[in-house]
Design an enzyme around this catalytic site. Structure first.
Site, PDB file in Angstrom:
ATOM      1  N   HIS A 236     -12.924  -3.207   3.830  1.00  0.00           N
ATOM      2  CA  HIS A 236     -11.776  -3.336   3.887  1.00  0.00           C
ATOM      3  C   HIS A 236     -11.045  -2.910   5.117  1.00  0.00           C
ATOM      4  O   HIS A 236     -10.710  -3.412   5.904  1.00  0.00           O
ATOM      5  CB  HIS A 236     -11.008  -2.649   2.551  1.00  0.00           C
ATOM      6  CG  HIS A 236      -9.387  -3.020   2.700  1.00  0.00           C
ATOM      7  ND1 HIS A 236      -8.759  -3.402   1.441  1.00  0.00           N
ATOM      8  CD2 HIS A 236      -8.381  -3.061   3.806  1.00  0.00           C
ATOM      9  CE1 HIS A 236      -7.485  -3.770   1.728  1.00  0.00           C
ATOM     10  NE2 HIS A 236      -7.114  -3.383   3.081  1.00  0.00           N
TER      11      HIS A 236
ATOM     12  N   HIS B 161      -7.435  -2.693   9.895  1.00  0.00           N
ATOM     13  CA  HIS B 161      -8.893  -3.196   9.631  1.00  0.00           C
ATOM     14  C   HIS B 161      -9.504  -3.274  10.880  1.00  0.00           C
ATOM     15  O   HIS B 161      -9.738  -4.354  11.199  1.00  0.00           O
ATOM     16  CB  HIS B 161      -8.496  -4.783   9.095  1.00  0.00           C
ATOM     17  CG  HIS B 161      -7.450  -4.605   7.675  1.00  0.00           C
ATOM     18  ND1 HIS B 161      -7.133  -5.823   7.372  1.00  0.00           N
ATOM     19  CD2 HIS B 161      -7.206  -3.687   6.958  1.00  0.00           C
ATOM     20  CE1 HIS B 161      -6.364  -5.834   6.300  1.00  0.00           C
ATOM     21  NE2 HIS B 161      -6.330  -4.409   5.967  1.00  0.00           N
TER      22      HIS B 161
ATOM     23  N   GLU C 247     -17.138  12.831  22.581  1.00  0.00           N
ATOM     24  CA  GLU C 247     -15.949  13.464  22.283  1.00  0.00           C
ATOM     25  C   GLU C 247     -15.522  13.245  20.744  1.00  0.00           C
ATOM     26  O   GLU C 247     -14.361  13.818  20.181  1.00  0.00           O
ATOM     27  CB  GLU C 247     -14.897  12.655  23.102  1.00  0.00           C
ATOM     28  CG  GLU C 247     -15.146  13.215  24.396  1.00  0.00           C
ATOM     29  CD  GLU C 247     -14.102  13.430  25.570  1.00  0.00           C
ATOM     30  OE1 GLU C 247     -12.927  13.154  25.195  1.00  0.00           O
ATOM     31  OE2 GLU C 247     -14.332  14.193  26.525  1.00  0.00           O
TER      32      GLU C 247
ATOM     33  N   HIS D 141      -2.794   2.423   8.264  1.00  0.00           N
ATOM     34  CA  HIS D 141      -3.687   1.960   7.705  1.00  0.00           C
ATOM     35  C   HIS D 141      -3.935   0.361   8.797  1.00  0.00           C
ATOM     36  O   HIS D 141      -3.067  -0.394   9.000  1.00  0.00           O
ATOM     37  CB  HIS D 141      -3.478   1.430   6.112  1.00  0.00           C
ATOM     38  CG  HIS D 141      -4.392   0.239   5.782  1.00  0.00           C
ATOM     39  ND1 HIS D 141      -5.810   0.444   5.480  1.00  0.00           N
ATOM     40  CD2 HIS D 141      -4.158  -0.847   5.323  1.00  0.00           C
ATOM     41  CE1 HIS D 141      -6.428  -0.494   5.037  1.00  0.00           C
ATOM     42  NE2 HIS D 141      -5.322  -1.448   4.937  1.00  0.00           N
TER      43      HIS D 141
ATOM     44  N   GLU E 122       0.679  -1.292   0.092  1.00  0.00           N
ATOM     45  CA  GLU E 122       0.049  -0.104  -0.142  1.00  0.00           C
ATOM     46  C   GLU E 122       0.710   1.281  -0.126  1.00  0.00           C
ATOM     47  O   GLU E 122       0.433   2.405   0.340  1.00  0.00           O
ATOM     48  CB  GLU E 122      -1.148   0.048   0.977  1.00  0.00           C
ATOM     49  CG  GLU E 122      -1.738  -1.074   1.392  1.00  0.00           C
ATOM     50  CD  GLU E 122      -3.009  -1.211   0.306  1.00  0.00           C
ATOM     51  OE1 GLU E 122      -2.833  -0.497  -0.523  1.00  0.00           O
ATOM     52  OE2 GLU E 122      -3.704  -2.301   0.347  1.00  0.00           O
TER      53      GLU E 122
HETATM   54  P1  13P Z   1       0.922  -5.243   3.163  1.00  0.00           P
HETATM   55  O1  13P Z   1       1.112  -6.767   3.851  1.00  0.00           O
HETATM   56  O2  13P Z   1       1.417  -5.460   1.879  1.00  0.00           O
HETATM   57  O3  13P Z   1       1.026  -4.271   4.006  1.00  0.00           O
HETATM   58  O4  13P Z   1      -0.655  -5.447   3.105  1.00  0.00           O
HETATM   59  C1  13P Z   1      -1.714  -5.479   4.040  1.00  0.00           C
HETATM   60  C2  13P Z   1      -3.045  -4.708   3.775  1.00  0.00           C
HETATM   61  O5  13P Z   1      -3.505  -4.400   4.994  1.00  0.00           O
HETATM   62  C3  13P Z   1      -3.324  -4.416   2.479  1.00  0.00           C
HETATM   63  O6  13P Z   1      -4.286  -3.537   2.454  1.00  0.00           O
HETATM   64 ZN    ZN Z   2      -5.573  -3.547   4.102  1.00  0.00          ZN
END
Ligand code: 13P
Ligand code: ZN
Length: 270
Positions: free
Chosen positions: A210, A141, A169, A139, A116
């Site tokens: 995602h 999940h 808050e 980033h 990413e």
């Molecule tokens: P990477 O292992 O390449 O960082 O990818 C993980 C991920 O969350 C893809 O969106």
């Molecule tokens: Zn991801």
């Protein structure tokens, strides 16, 4: 040279990845982080004139030429960063051509930066324009934010307002709101460009079905931003199927604006 494993930026990255894993936000290799560093941060720990490898980034970011980033590796597990930082992290510098990464430390098993990287570096470019102090793109999940993208409209104003209504808050922590992308193929320049465009107006960008991107001036602040949005999404997922008897009204949101000296995103409150 000092031992890079004692560098504050490595220690903080190790702590943050372990903490994110502990929160359940980063199953398997899920999630990635990039931390912008100054040459003065790194020069006691690496020889900035010794490039171990060059790796093409696949996109052109002349604004970032000469900039240093500590970046999680692709396919690497956040739970393992603490046990082997050198294999799971890499310190790169964007070369003068704006398209090559110069590896100065890390990816010791022959690996490379997250898939990413386009979304990370393009987002850094945008966030630095909005706030010269921005250092982090993160980033992950988180389950409740992800769940919300299955059952809630993806309209950004509505999505933001729902989160603001879930904890008092929230509007204080992210008055700029949350931007939302529809499902897109991850790891591509296209999603990188789209994410960076969304980063112009907010520090949180949801990737539907995602995960989420956050940006901030340090790892703690960015973690806290995602943590707050995820807590709000958790409350939403607990109550969404129940009749709502009470809420935080727009008048009350205006009181929060005054009390905490923040300004809600233009047009998001009535
Ligand atoms: P990477 O292992 O390449 O960082 O990818 C993980 C991920 O969350 C893809 O969106
Ligand atoms: Zn991801």
């Amino acid at each position: 040279m000092k031992d890079i494993l004692t560098a504050p930026f490595v220690i903080e990255m190790v702590r943050t990845t372990a903490n994110m894993y502990a929160h359940g936000w980063d199953e398997r290799n899920g999630g990635n982080i990039s931390l912008l560093l100054r040459e003065s941060d790194v020069r006691d720990y690496v020889d900035v004139n010794t490039v171990l490898r060059t790796i093409p980034t696949g996109f052109f970011a002349p604004e970032l030429a000469g900039k240093y980033f500590l970046v999680t590796g692709t396919g690497k597990y956040f739970k393992n960063v603490q046990y082997d930082p050198a294999a799971n992290l890499g310190l790169i510098r964007i070369a003068a051509d704006g398209t090559t990464a110069e590896l100065l430390w890390g990816y010791s098993d022959g690996g490379q930066f997250t898939s990413e990287l386009p979304a990370h570096l393009m987002s850094h470019v945008q966030r630095l324009q909005a706030d010269p102090e921005n250092r982090v793109v993160m980033h992950c999940h988180p389950a409740n934010l992800l769940a919300m993208t299955y059952v809630h409209t993806l309209d950004e104003r509505e999505f933001t307002r729902t989160l603001w209504q879930m904890c008092t808050e929230c509007i204080v922590v992210f008055p700029d709101g949350v931007n939302v992308l529809p499902w897109m193929l991850c790891g591509t320049n296209e999603i990188g460009i789209a994410t960076a465009e969304k980063m112009k107006t907010a520090r949180l960008v949801v990737w539907s079905q995602h995960g989420i991107y956050g940006a901030g001036k340090d790892l703690d602040e960015t973690f806290g931003l995602i943590e707050t949005a995820e807590k709000a999404a958790e409350i939403y997922m607990k109550i969404a199927h129940l009749p709502r008897k009470n809420t935080i009204t727009d008048d009350q949101m205006h009181l929060l604006e005054q009390r905490f000296g923040v300004k809600a995103r233009e047009g998001y409150l009535d």
